[in-house]
Design a protein around this motif. Structure first.
Motif, mmCIF file in Angstrom:
data_model
loop_
_atom_site.group_PDB
_atom_site.id
_atom_site.type_symbol
_atom_site.label_atom_id
_atom_site.label_comp_id
_atom_site.label_asym_id
_atom_site.label_seq_id
_atom_site.Cartn_x
_atom_site.Cartn_y
_atom_site.Cartn_z
ATOM 1 N N PHE A 10 48.280 -0.146 22.368
ATOM 2 C CA PHE A 10 48.215 -1.348 21.551
ATOM 3 C C PHE A 10 49.219 -2.361 22.081
ATOM 4 O O PHE A 10 50.403 -2.049 22.221
ATOM 5 C CB PHE A 10 48.543 -1.029 20.088
ATOM 6 C CG PHE A 10 47.428 -0.352 19.346
ATOM 7 C CD1 PHE A 10 46.356 -1.089 18.856
ATOM 8 C CD2 PHE A 10 47.449 1.020 19.131
ATOM 9 C CE1 PHE A 10 45.326 -0.474 18.171
ATOM 10 C CE2 PHE A 10 46.428 1.647 18.441
ATOM 11 C CZ PHE A 10 45.362 0.899 17.958
ATOM 12 N N LEU A 11 48.740 -3.553 22.372
ATOM 13 C CA LEU A 11 49.595 -4.674 22.742
ATOM 14 C C LEU A 11 48.755 -5.930 22.691
ATOM 15 O O LEU A 11 47.529 -5.869 22.863
ATOM 16 C CB LEU A 11 50.203 -4.495 24.136
ATOM 17 C CG LEU A 11 49.336 -4.880 25.342
ATOM 18 C CD1 LEU A 11 50.216 -5.049 26.565
ATOM 19 C CD2 LEU A 11 48.253 -3.841 25.600
ATOM 20 N N PRO A 12 49.356 -7.097 22.436
ATOM 21 C CA PRO A 12 48.577 -8.334 22.419
ATOM 22 C C PRO A 12 48.104 -8.687 23.823
ATOM 23 O O PRO A 12 48.911 -8.771 24.752
ATOM 24 C CB PRO A 12 49.580 -9.378 21.892
ATOM 25 C CG PRO A 12 50.688 -8.594 21.265
ATOM 26 C CD PRO A 12 50.759 -7.309 22.031
ATOM 27 N N LEU A 13 46.804 -8.882 23.976
ATOM 28 C CA LEU A 13 46.235 -9.274 25.265
ATOM 29 C C LEU A 13 45.729 -10.712 25.154
ATOM 30 O O LEU A 13 44.806 -10.995 24.376
ATOM 31 C CB LEU A 13 45.082 -8.352 25.657
ATOM 32 C CG LEU A 13 45.438 -6.961 26.181
ATOM 33 C CD1 LEU A 13 44.167 -6.206 26.528
ATOM 34 C CD2 LEU A 13 46.342 -7.040 27.393
ATOM 35 N N ALA A 14 46.303 -11.601 25.948
ATOM 36 C CA ALA A 14 45.916 -13.014 25.896
ATOM 37 C C ALA A 14 44.563 -13.258 26.559
ATOM 38 O O ALA A 14 43.833 -14.169 26.175
ATOM 39 C CB ALA A 14 46.991 -13.869 26.560
ATOM 40 N N ASP A 15 44.221 -12.412 27.563
ATOM 41 C CA ASP A 15 42.996 -12.644 28.324
ATOM 42 C C ASP A 15 42.248 -11.325 28.562
ATOM 43 O O ASP A 15 42.207 -10.820 29.690
ATOM 44 C CB ASP A 15 43.339 -13.309 29.657
ATOM 45 C CG ASP A 15 42.109 -13.705 30.463
ATOM 46 O OD1 ASP A 15 40.997 -13.721 29.894
ATOM 47 O OD2 ASP A 15 42.260 -13.982 31.669
ATOM 48 N N PRO A 16 41.638 -10.754 27.506
ATOM 49 C CA PRO A 16 40.891 -9.499 27.685
ATOM 50 C C PRO A 16 39.780 -9.617 28.723
ATOM 51 O O PRO A 16 39.561 -8.689 29.508
ATOM 52 C CB PRO A 16 40.324 -9.230 26.287
ATOM 53 C CG PRO A 16 41.241 -9.955 25.356
ATOM 54 C CD PRO A 16 41.656 -11.186 26.098
ATOM 55 N N ALA A 17 39.084 -10.754 28.749
ATOM 56 C CA ALA A 17 37.983 -10.920 29.707
ATOM 57 C C ALA A 17 38.490 -10.917 31.142
ATOM 58 O O ALA A 17 37.838 -10.370 32.041
ATOM 59 C CB ALA A 17 37.227 -12.215 29.414
ATOM 60 N N GLY A 18 39.657 -11.491 31.362
ATOM 61 C CA GLY A 18 40.236 -11.493 32.693
ATOM 62 C C GLY A 18 40.591 -10.093 33.160
ATOM 63 O O GLY A 18 40.373 -9.744 34.334
ATOM 64 N N LEU A 19 41.120 -9.279 32.251
ATOM 65 C CA LEU A 19 41.444 -7.896 32.602
ATOM 66 C C LEU A 19 40.172 -7.116 32.911
ATOM 67 O O LEU A 19 40.136 -6.325 33.860
ATOM 68 C CB LEU A 19 42.217 -7.230 31.460
ATOM 69 C CG LEU A 19 42.566 -5.753 31.668
ATOM 70 C CD1 LEU A 19 43.432 -5.545 32.905
ATOM 71 C CD2 LEU A 19 43.262 -5.187 30.428
ATOM 72 N N ARG A 20 39.127 -7.342 32.128
ATOM 73 C CA ARG A 20 37.869 -6.644 32.400
ATOM 74 C C ARG A 20 37.344 -6.978 33.797
ATOM 75 O O ARG A 20 36.915 -6.085 34.545
ATOM 76 C CB ARG A 20 36.815 -7.019 31.358
ATOM 77 C CG ARG A 20 35.471 -6.326 31.626
ATOM 78 C CD ARG A 20 34.412 -6.676 30.622
ATOM 79 N NE ARG A 20 34.027 -8.076 30.671
ATOM 80 C CZ ARG A 20 32.962 -8.574 30.032
ATOM 81 N NH1 ARG A 20 32.208 -7.782 29.286
ATOM 82 N NH2 ARG A 20 32.679 -9.853 30.118
ATOM 83 N N GLU A 21 37.385 -8.239 34.167
ATOM 84 C CA GLU A 21 36.888 -8.632 35.480
ATOM 85 C C GLU A 21 37.726 -8.024 36.599
ATOM 86 O O GLU A 21 37.203 -7.613 37.635
ATOM 87 C CB GLU A 21 36.851 -10.157 35.594
ATOM 88 C CG GLU A 21 35.780 -10.805 34.742
ATOM 89 C CD GLU A 21 34.415 -10.162 34.937
ATOM 90 O OE1 GLU A 21 33.975 -10.052 36.102
ATOM 91 O OE2 GLU A 21 33.801 -9.734 33.942
#
Length: 238
Positions: A10-21
């Motif tokens: 658990f942690l705040p992710l500012a850019d989940p889509a960027g991590l997925r890519e």
């Protein structure tokens, strides 16, 4: 032999889509299979592949989300237990309907090798927070099984069956620890004085606790083609 790694953070992710890519670019076409969920509140996955590929994955997650190796639950399989590779964007990495819960304020972690002491304490209520079909094939001796159809039923069970004045020391467990992050946080929000949960869940317990001192009875249901695992899937517990 295939290495299987289960993890969450658990942690705040500012850019989940960027991590997925980034994960897709790094591992599509490799021998990595399994599913990792990515949400604004963190990551949650179970992945399988060669030891080298798993090492590369964990190194990347360590750099991007601060995942530590001690938080990962490792096991082995004779063949790949997944058929596809999926990095999925979600609103939450674990759903807890019916209540607002802050997973950043969970109960007290209990290391796997300290868990037996809590099980032996008559003043501690031990809860199996998993669904009924999971708890039926294995659980810790003496644990209470709330008979949950889904994890979201846990909030109703607490409201209807438990009392902060009577149940002052509660310990809970689940498969890998992630459900207890929210379940223990919820119980603290409801006024229960002391709430503990098994760090790394049943998988970490089976990995670290020798079978001769284990209080685990049966098999642990898992969500892949292996269906369940036991101590034999984690080595000798040392």
């Amino acid at each position: 032999m295939v290495t299987v790694a289960a993890y969450y953070r658990f942690l705040p992710l500012a850019d989940p889509a960027g991590l997925r890519e980034e994960l897709r670019e790094a591992f599509v076409g490799s021998d990595l299979l399994g599913t990792t969920l990515i949400a604004p509140e963190g990551v949650n996955g179970t992945m399988a592949g060669s030891a080298e590929t798993i090492e590369r994955l964990l190194s990347l997650l360590g750099e991007r989300v601060g995942l530590e190796r001690g938080e990962v639950k490792f096991s082995t399989a004779e063949a790949l237990p997944f058929r596809r590779l999926k990095f999925k964007l979600k609103r939450e990495i674990i759903t807890f309907r019916g209540a607002e819960v802050d997973p950043a304020r969970p109960g007290k972690y209990v290391e796997a090798k300290e868990w037996n002491a809590l099980l032996a304490d008559p003043e501690v209520l031990v809860l199996d927070t998993r669904n009924t079909y999971e708890s039926e094939i294995g659980s810790f001796a003496g644990a209470v099984k709330p008979q949950l159809e889904t994890f979201s039923d846990f909030a109703s069970y607490v409201k209807e069956q438990l009392d902060p004045e009577k149940h002052r020391r509660v310990a809970m467990f689940c498969t890998g620890g992630i459900r207890c992050e929210k379940a223990s946080a919820y119980m603290l929000q409801q006024g229960f004085p002391e709430v503990f949960h098994l760090k790394g869940g049943i998988l970490k317990y089976l990995e670290e606790v020798p079978v001769e001192t284990s209080r685990w009875d049966g098999e642990c249901y898992i969500f892949d083609e292996r269906v369940s695992v036991g101590h034999e899937d984690f080595g000798d517990g040392e």
